[in-house]
Motif scaffolding. Structure first.
Motif, PDB file in Angstrom:
ATOM      1  N   SER A 294      -2.765   8.064   5.404  1.00 57.88           N
ATOM      2  CA  SER A 294      -3.988   7.243   5.999  1.00 57.88           C
ATOM      3  C   SER A 294      -3.048   6.006   6.245  1.00 57.88           C
ATOM      4  CB  SER A 294      -5.113   6.888   5.263  1.00 57.88           C
ATOM      5  OG  SER A 294      -5.818   7.884   4.571  1.00 57.88           O
ATOM      6  N   GLU A 295      -3.452   5.390   7.723  1.00 59.57           N
ATOM      7  CA  GLU A 295      -2.747   4.418   8.312  1.00 59.57           C
ATOM      8  C   GLU A 295      -3.636   3.211   7.966  1.00 59.57           C
ATOM      9  OE1 GLU A 295       0.153   2.985  11.904  1.00 59.57           O
ATOM     10  OE2 GLU A 295      -1.293   4.817  11.849  1.00 59.57           O
ATOM     11  N   MET A 296      -3.211   2.198   7.335  1.00 58.97           N
ATOM     12  CA  MET A 296      -3.977   1.111   6.893  1.00 58.97           C
ATOM     13  C   MET A 296      -4.283  -0.040   7.863  1.00 58.97           C
ATOM     14  SD  MET A 296      -1.772  -0.143   3.352  1.00 58.97           S
ATOM     15  CE  MET A 296      -3.017  -1.409   2.855  1.00 58.97           C
ATOM     16  N   ARG A 297      -5.602  -0.164   7.859  1.00 63.32           N
ATOM     17  CA  ARG A 297      -5.852  -1.188   8.965  1.00 63.32           C
ATOM     18  C   ARG A 297      -6.104  -2.622   8.024  1.00 63.32           C
ATOM     19  NH1 ARG A 297      -7.735   1.330  13.365  1.00 63.32           N
ATOM     20  NH2 ARG A 297      -9.015   3.435  12.933  1.00 63.32           N
ATOM     21  N   LEU A 298      -6.178  -3.834   8.926  1.00 60.55           N
ATOM     22  CA  LEU A 298      -6.161  -5.139   8.258  1.00 60.55           C
ATOM     23  C   LEU A 298      -7.727  -5.177   7.774  1.00 60.55           C
ATOM     24  CD1 LEU A 298      -4.957  -7.910   7.956  1.00 60.55           C
ATOM     25  CD2 LEU A 298      -6.180  -8.634  10.047  1.00 60.55           C
ATOM     26  N   PRO A 299      -7.854  -5.590   6.554  1.00 57.15           N
ATOM     27  CA  PRO A 299      -9.062  -5.573   6.018  1.00 57.15           C
ATOM     28  C   PRO A 299     -10.045  -6.694   6.690  1.00 57.15           C
ATOM     29  CG  PRO A 299      -7.678  -5.898   4.262  1.00 57.15           C
ATOM     30  CD  PRO A 299      -6.919  -5.977   5.575  1.00 57.15           C
ATOM     31  N   GLN A 300     -11.575  -6.324   6.782  1.00 59.62           N
ATOM     32  CA  GLN A 300     -12.360  -7.027   7.711  1.00 59.62           C
ATOM     33  C   GLN A 300     -12.419  -8.699   7.225  1.00 59.62           C
ATOM     34  OE1 GLN A 300     -13.970  -5.501  10.387  1.00 59.62           O
ATOM     35  NE2 GLN A 300     -14.514  -7.738  11.133  1.00 59.62           N
ATOM     36  N   THR A 301     -12.425  -8.557   5.931  1.00 58.31           N
ATOM     37  CA  THR A 301     -12.327  -9.940   5.273  1.00 58.31           C
ATOM     38  C   THR A 301     -11.192 -10.884   5.917  1.00 58.31           C
ATOM     39  OG1 THR A 301     -11.277  -9.200   3.135  1.00 58.31           O
ATOM     40  CG2 THR A 301     -14.020  -9.545   3.259  1.00 58.31           C
TER      41      THR A 301
ATOM     42  N   ALA B  33       6.083   1.486   6.881  1.00 63.97           N
ATOM     43  CA  ALA B  33       5.107   0.775   5.801  1.00 63.97           C
ATOM     44  C   ALA B  33       3.816   0.526   6.489  1.00 63.97           C
ATOM     45  CB  ALA B  33       5.819  -0.723   5.774  1.00 63.97           C
ATOM     46  N   GLY B  34       2.743   0.851   5.619  1.00 64.72           N
ATOM     47  CA  GLY B  34       1.558   0.620   6.074  1.00 64.72           C
ATOM     48  C   GLY B  34       0.722   2.103   5.800  1.00 64.72           C
ATOM     49  N   VAL B  35       1.533   3.129   5.766  1.00 60.75           N
ATOM     50  CA  VAL B  35       1.065   4.426   5.468  1.00 60.75           C
ATOM     51  C   VAL B  35       0.727   4.864   3.946  1.00 60.75           C
ATOM     52  CG1 VAL B  35       1.615   6.950   5.806  1.00 60.75           C
ATOM     53  CG2 VAL B  35       2.302   5.207   7.631  1.00 60.75           C
ATOM     54  N   VAL B  36      -0.591   5.015   3.772  1.00 60.80           N
ATOM     55  CA  VAL B  36      -0.676   5.344   2.203  1.00 60.80           C
ATOM     56  C   VAL B  36      -0.762   6.969   2.211  1.00 60.80           C
ATOM     57  CG1 VAL B  36      -2.628   5.149   0.394  1.00 60.80           C
ATOM     58  CG2 VAL B  36      -1.982   3.254   2.222  1.00 60.80           C
ATOM     59  N   LEU B  37       0.079   7.511   1.109  1.00 61.62           N
ATOM     60  CA  LEU B  37       0.125   9.008   0.902  1.00 61.62           C
ATOM     61  C   LEU B  37      -1.131   9.474   0.108  1.00 61.62           C
ATOM     62  CD1 LEU B  37       3.888   9.091   0.267  1.00 61.62           C
ATOM     63  CD2 LEU B  37       2.634   9.751   2.432  1.00 61.62           C
ATOM     64  N   HIS B  38      -1.357  10.538   0.368  1.00 63.20           N
ATOM     65  CA  HIS B  38      -2.209  11.376  -0.577  1.00 63.20           C
ATOM     66  C   HIS B  38      -1.327  11.733  -2.017  1.00 63.20           C
ATOM     67  CE1 HIS B  38      -4.164  14.921  -2.652  1.00 63.20           C
ATOM     68  NE2 HIS B  38      -5.412  14.369  -1.820  1.00 63.20           N
TER      69      HIS B  38
ATOM     70  N   GLY C  27       0.698  -1.258   0.029  1.00 63.60           N
ATOM     71  CA  GLY C  27       0.042  -0.058  -0.117  1.00 63.60           C
ATOM     72  C   GLY C  27       0.901   1.278   0.124  1.00 63.60           C
ATOM     73  N   THR C  28       1.929   1.400   0.818  1.00 66.52           N
ATOM     74  CA  THR C  28       2.739   2.271   0.848  1.00 66.52           C
ATOM     75  C   THR C  28       3.427   2.661  -0.465  1.00 66.52           C
ATOM     76  OG1 THR C  28       3.163   2.178   3.293  1.00 66.52           O
ATOM     77  CG2 THR C  28       4.811   3.462   2.021  1.00 66.52           C
ATOM     78  N   LEU C  29       4.053   1.541  -1.011  1.00 66.93           N
ATOM     79  CA  LEU C  29       4.799   1.753  -2.451  1.00 66.93           C
ATOM     80  C   LEU C  29       3.841   2.129  -3.412  1.00 66.93           C
ATOM     81  CD1 LEU C  29       7.430  -1.343  -2.054  1.00 66.93           C
ATOM     82  CD2 LEU C  29       7.534   1.103  -1.482  1.00 66.93           C
ATOM     83  N   GLN C  30       2.604   1.731  -3.667  1.00 62.69           N
ATOM     84  CA  GLN C  30       1.692   2.047  -4.560  1.00 62.69           C
ATOM     85  C   GLN C  30       1.170   3.375  -4.519  1.00 62.69           C
ATOM     86  OE1 GLN C  30       0.680   0.235  -7.201  1.00 62.69           O
ATOM     87  NE2 GLN C  30       1.809  -1.418  -6.565  1.00 62.69           N
ATOM     88  N   SER C  31       1.216   4.143  -3.148  1.00 62.22           N
ATOM     89  CA  SER C  31       0.952   5.217  -3.260  1.00 62.22           C
ATOM     90  C   SER C  31       2.017   6.261  -3.358  1.00 62.22           C
ATOM     91  CB  SER C  31       0.613   5.641  -1.616  1.00 62.22           C
ATOM     92  OG  SER C  31       1.758   5.608  -0.592  1.00 62.22           O
ATOM     93  N   LEU C  32       3.248   5.933  -3.393  1.00 61.94           N
ATOM     94  CA  LEU C  32       4.495   6.407  -3.697  1.00 61.94           C
ATOM     95  C   LEU C  32       4.509   6.750  -5.236  1.00 61.94           C
ATOM     96  CD1 LEU C  32       7.520   5.373  -1.673  1.00 61.94           C
ATOM     97  CD2 LEU C  32       6.996   7.692  -2.083  1.00 61.94           C
ATOM     98  N   LEU C  33       4.167   5.632  -5.847  1.00 55.37           N
ATOM     99  CA  LEU C  33       3.873   5.636  -7.412  1.00 55.37           C
ATOM    100  C   LEU C  33       2.836   6.580  -7.912  1.00 55.37           C
ATOM    101  CD1 LEU C  33       4.050   1.869  -8.206  1.00 55.37           C
ATOM    102  CD2 LEU C  33       6.156   3.587  -8.170  1.00 55.37           C
TER     103      LEU C  33
END
Length: 702
Positions: A362-369, A267-272, A212-218
Motif C-alpha cells: 500500500s502506498e501511504m498518503r499524508l494523514p488528513q490531520t 519509501a512510503g510503501v507499506v508491505l503486506h 512506514g516502510t521500515l516498520q513493514s519490513l520488520l
C-alpha cells in the motif's frame, strides 16, 4: 379507436392500401434490413390496427435497429399496455440494462420468468442485471420429460451454485471494508530460500513515509531479508534512521549493491507481512527478470486505524500496456537495474516479466490531520510529503510510408458511407496513403449507385459488387484478396473517424514487432463509450464490449479505455491487421462465423500465434450503431447468434473465459466488468502468474 398520434400517421399512406398490404410492405423492408422504411410501414399498420400489440412490438424493433432508442422504448411500452408478452418485456429489459437502470431491468426480467418460466433470455437478463438471487429455484423441474435433460439441469444448477460461492463478490464502493478482511496464505515453503535483498529508495522522502516502510519490513514473515536504504540524505540523521542501530538487517548507504537481484521499492510503501516471501517465491517459480504485484493506498486515520482506497490491479505483463500505464508497481523484484518503466517494458518484451495478482503493498498518503499543519524547512522536493508521481511514458510515433488499405462493406446508406469516407481522408496525416475499397453488397438505392460511380470516377476509392447473401467474413476476405497493401483496416460504414492523424497512430502500433491486430475506441453519437475493447469471461461468459455507456472522459481502471494497451480482442467495426498476419490466420471464418463473433475468433487466432492484439484508446471514432443493436430480437436471429456462439465455444473452449487484460480481482456477473471485487485463491493466482506470461490463449483448431 386509434389514438390521435397514430391517426395523424394515416396521411403518409397511399390511397387503396389495406392493412394487410401495409404489413407486407413492412415485413419486406424488414427482411432486407431497411429499418427506417420498415418502421414507417409499421407505423402505418399500427394506425390502421391500433389493437395489434405485435405490430407495435415490431415497430419498436425497427426503431431500435434504426438507432431511435427513445422511439423504440415508447413503442415497446405501448405494446405492453395492450399485451404483456415476453418479447416486449425482454426488449424493455435490455434497454433498461444498457441505460444502467439495473433495478428496472431486474423487475422486467423477473416478470418474464414469473410469467414464462422457460425463457432462457429472461434468466440471462436477470443475471446481467446483477439480480442472480432473484432467479426462480429449479425445484423438481416437472416440465423436463427425460432423464438426460434433468441431469443437464441439475449439473447447470450445481455449476451456478459453485460459481456464486466462488465469486464472493464485493461492490467496489465497499473496498475499504473488503480490504481489511483481505487474508493471504503463505507461499509454499522453499527450503533453500536464501536471503532476500531489499532496496528502499528514500531520496526526498518525508521521515513518516520512510518509517512506514521500515516498520513493514520488520513485520515480514517466512523469509530472511537484508535492506539497504539508498539516497536518504538528511533523513539519515532523523530519529527514523535509529531503526538501523536497533536492527542490523537495515543499512543506510549511498552506494547500494545494484548488481544483485533484489526487491526495490520507494519509501512510503507499506508491505503486506507476506510480501517479500511471495515475491521471492514468484521470482523462483517463473525465473522472470521482473516480478510485481498489485497495490492500493492507505492513510493513517487515528482511532479509525488505516483507511484503504484506490486499488491498482494490473493486467498480465504486456509491452504496450507497461509502456503506457499511468501507474507503475510500487514493489518490483528486479534482476535488471535501470529506470523502472524501462526494465518492466524490456522484460515484458522478452516474456521475462511476471505479475502476481495479490495485494502485497500500500502506498501511504499524508494523514488528513497533517494537511493543515505548517510547512517545515525542506518541504520543497516533490515526494517530501506525498509520493512522487509516476514519470510520464514516452511515446513517439515512428514515421511510416506504409499505405493503408481500408475495406468497407456496405448496403445502400450512401449518406452514412460518405461521412465515413470523408472522415478517413480529412483526418489522416497523409490522405494519399489511405486507399479505400468499398464492397457493395446488394445495394438497390439509386443514390448509392450514383455515389459509388462518382467516387470511383474521381479516384476517391475503388468499389466492386458482391451479389450474394450477407456474410461479413466473406465480404472482407474477398476485398482483402483483391488488394496488395501490407496494412489492412476493416471498417464499418456507420463510423466517423474523430482523431486527427489516426493513420500515423495506427501504423505506429501496427508496425511494432509482435503486434498482430489493432482496434480503436468507439463512441456513440452522444459521446458515451460504445467500445473500450472486448472483455472475455465476465458475466455469463459471452464476449462483451468494455465500458458501454460510460462518459467519454471516464478512462476505467488504469485509464484502460483511453490509452493503447493489449486486449483479449477488439471489435470488427474497426479492426486493423498486417497482410501477412491475415493470410497466416486464413482471414475471417466465412464458413462458420458469417455474421457474429468473427472478430473475436480472428483476435484469438492472432494471439495464439504469439502476436498482440492492441486496443488503441487514442484513436477515436463515432459508431452510429444503435445502443441495443447487439441484442437480436427475432427468434431466428437469436437462434443464429446462438449457433455461431456455440461454434466459437467449440473451437476455443476455455480460452473464451480467459482474459489476461483483466486482473482476477475484478469479477462481476453484471455487464460492467469493473464493478465488483473478489480475492483470488492461491492456486488461481499461481496459475495466472505462470500462464499470463504468455498472454495467449490455448490452441484451438483455427
Amino acid at each position: 379507436m386509434a389514438s390521435s398520434i397514430f391517426t395523424k400517421l394515416l396521411k403518409f399512406g397511399r390511397a387503396g392500401d389495406t392493412a394487410n398490404e401495409v404489413l407486407r410492405l413492412a415485413q419486406a423492408a424488414q427482411a432486407e434490413g431497411r429499418w427506417s422504411e420498415a418502421a414507417h410501414h409499421y407505423r402505418r399498420h399500427v394506425a390502421m390496427r391500433p389493437e395489434r400489440a405485435g405490430s407495435r412490438l415490431q415497430l419498436g424493433n425497427m426503431l431500435k435497429e434504426a438507432g431511435d432508442a427513445a422511439g423504440a422504448e415508447a413503442a415497446y411500452r405501448e405494446s405492453l399496455a395492450l399485451r404483456r408478452g415476453p418479447e416486449a418485456l425482454i426488449q424493455l429489459g435490455y434497454m433498461a440494462l444498457n441505460a444502467g437502470r439495473l433495478d428496472e431491468a431486474a423487475e422486467l426480467f423477473e416478470e418474464v420468468l414469473n410469467r414464462f418460466p422457460n425463457r432462457e433470455d429472461g434468466r440471462e437478463g436477470l443475471v446481467l442485471a446483477g439480480a442472480r438471487e432473484r432467479l426462480p429455484h429449479v425445484g423438481t423441474l416437472p416440465s423436463r420429460r427425460n432423464l438426460s435433460a434433468l441431469k443437464r439441469a441439475i449439473a447447470g444448477a450445481e455449476a451456478t451454485l459453485a460459481a456464486v460461492r466462488r465469486a464472493d463478490i464485493t461492490a467496489l464502493a465497499d473496498y475499504g471494508v473488503w480490504r481489511k478482511a483481505y487474508a493471504l496464505e503463505a507461499p509454499p515453503v522453499d527450503p533453500a530460500g536464501g536471503v532476500v535483498q531489499v532496496r528502499v529508495e528514500a531520496d526526498g522522502a518525508a521521515p513518516f513515509r520512510l518509517r512506514g516502510t521500515l516498520q513493514s519490513l520488520l513485520r515480514q514473515e517466512g523469509v530472511e531479508w537484508r535492506a539497504v536504504v539508498a539516497g536518504a540524505g538528511a533523513v539519515a540523521e532523523h530519529p527514523t534512521a535509529s531503526i538501523a542501530a536497533v536492527d542490523p538487517r537495515i543499512v543506510f548507504s549511498a552506494a547500494p549493491n545494484a548488481d544483485a537481484p533484489q526487491i526495490v521499492m520507494k519509501a512510503g510503501v507499506v508491505l503486506h507481512p507476506l510480501a517479500l516471501a511471495w515475491l521471492a517465491h514468484a521470482a523462483k517459480r517463473t525465473d522472470a527478470d521482473v516480478v510485481y504485484a498489485d497495490h492500493d493506498h492507505l492513510m493513517q486515520a487515528g482511532d479509525d486505524g488505516e483507511v484503504f482506497d484506490d486499488p491498482v490491479f494490473f493486467p498480465a505483463p504486456s509491452t504496450i500496456d507497461l509502456l503506457t500505464t499511468p501507474i507503475l508497481p510500487t514493489v518490483i523484484w528486479r534482476h535488471t537495474h535501470g529506470e523502472a518503466r524501462a526494465d518492466l517494458v524490456a522484460a515484458a518484451t522478452h516474456r521475462k516479466a511476471a505479475h502476481l495478482p495479490f495485494l502485497l503493498s500500500s502506498e501511504m498518503r499524508l494523514p488528513q490531520t497533517a494537511r493543515s499543519g505548517l510547512p517545515e524547512p525542506g518541504d520543497t522536493k516533490p515526494g517530501w510529503l506525498e509520493a512522487a508521481p509516476t514519470p510520464a511514458a514516452t511515446w513517439r510515433a515512428e514515421p511510416s510510408d506504409t499505405p493503408i488499405r481500408v475495406i468497407i462493406p456496405t448496403r445502400d446508406q450512401a449518406g452514412m458511407l460518405g461521412t465515413c469516407i470523408a472522415s478517413l481522408l480529412s483526418r489522416a496525416d497523409r490522405s494519399e496513403r489511405v486507399h479505400i475499397t468499398i464492397v457493395d453488397n446488394r445495394s438497390v438505392e439509386a443514390s448509392t449507385a450514383r455515389f459509388l460511380a462518382e467516387g470511383v470516377h474521381q479516384g476517391r476509392f475503388e468499389a466492386f459488387a458482391v451479389d450474394e447473401p450477407f456474410n461479413w467474413s466473406r465480404l472482407n476476405n474477398l476485398a482483402g484478396a483483391r488488394t496488395t497493401e501490407r496494412a489492412l483496416l476493416f471498417l464499418n460504414n456507420d463510423t466517423e473517424l474523430l482523431t486527427q492523424g489516426w493513420d500515423s497512430r495506427l501504423l505506429d502500433l501496427l508496425e511494432r514487432p509482435g503486434v498482430g491486430a489493432v482496434g480503436a475506441r468507439l463512441l456513440y453519437p452522444d459521446g458515451s463509450l460504445q467500445h473500450g475493447g472486448l472483455v472475455l469471461g465476465m458475466g455469463e461468459g459471452s464476449p462483451r464490449h468494455e465500458g458501454v455507456g460510460e462518459r467519454a472522459l471516464k478512462g476505467g481502471p488504469l485509464d484502460r479505455w483511453r490509452r493503447p494497451r493489449e486486449a483479449a480482442a477488439v471489435t470488427g467495426a474497426f479492426l486493423a491487421t498486417r497482410r501477412e498476419v491475415f493470410e497466416a490466420v486464413g482471414g475471417f471464418d466465412a464458413r462458420g462465423l458469417a455474421i457474429a463473433y468473427n472478430d473475436v475468433d480472428y483476435c484469438l487466432a492472432v494471439r495464439r500465434r504469439g502476436l498482440a492484439v492492441i486496443y488503441a484508446g487514442d484513436i477515436e471514432a463515432t459508431h452510429f450503431e444503435s445502443r441495443t443493436r447487439g441484442h437480436d430480437v427475432t427468434r431466428t436471429r437469436i437462434a443464429w447468434d446462438q449457433a455461431e456462439r456455440t461454434a466459437l465455444v467449440e473451437r476455443w473452449g476455455t480460452a473464451l473465459r480467459q482474459d489476461p487484460s483483466v486482473n482476477p480481482h475484478w469479477r462481476t456477473p453484471s455487464p460492467r466488468p469493473f464493478d465488483g471485487l473478489r480475492q483470488p485463491d492461491v492456486q488461481e493466482a499461481l496459475d495466472w502468474l505462470t500462464a499470463a506470461v504468455e498472454f495467449r490463449p490455448p490452441a484451438g483448431d483455427r
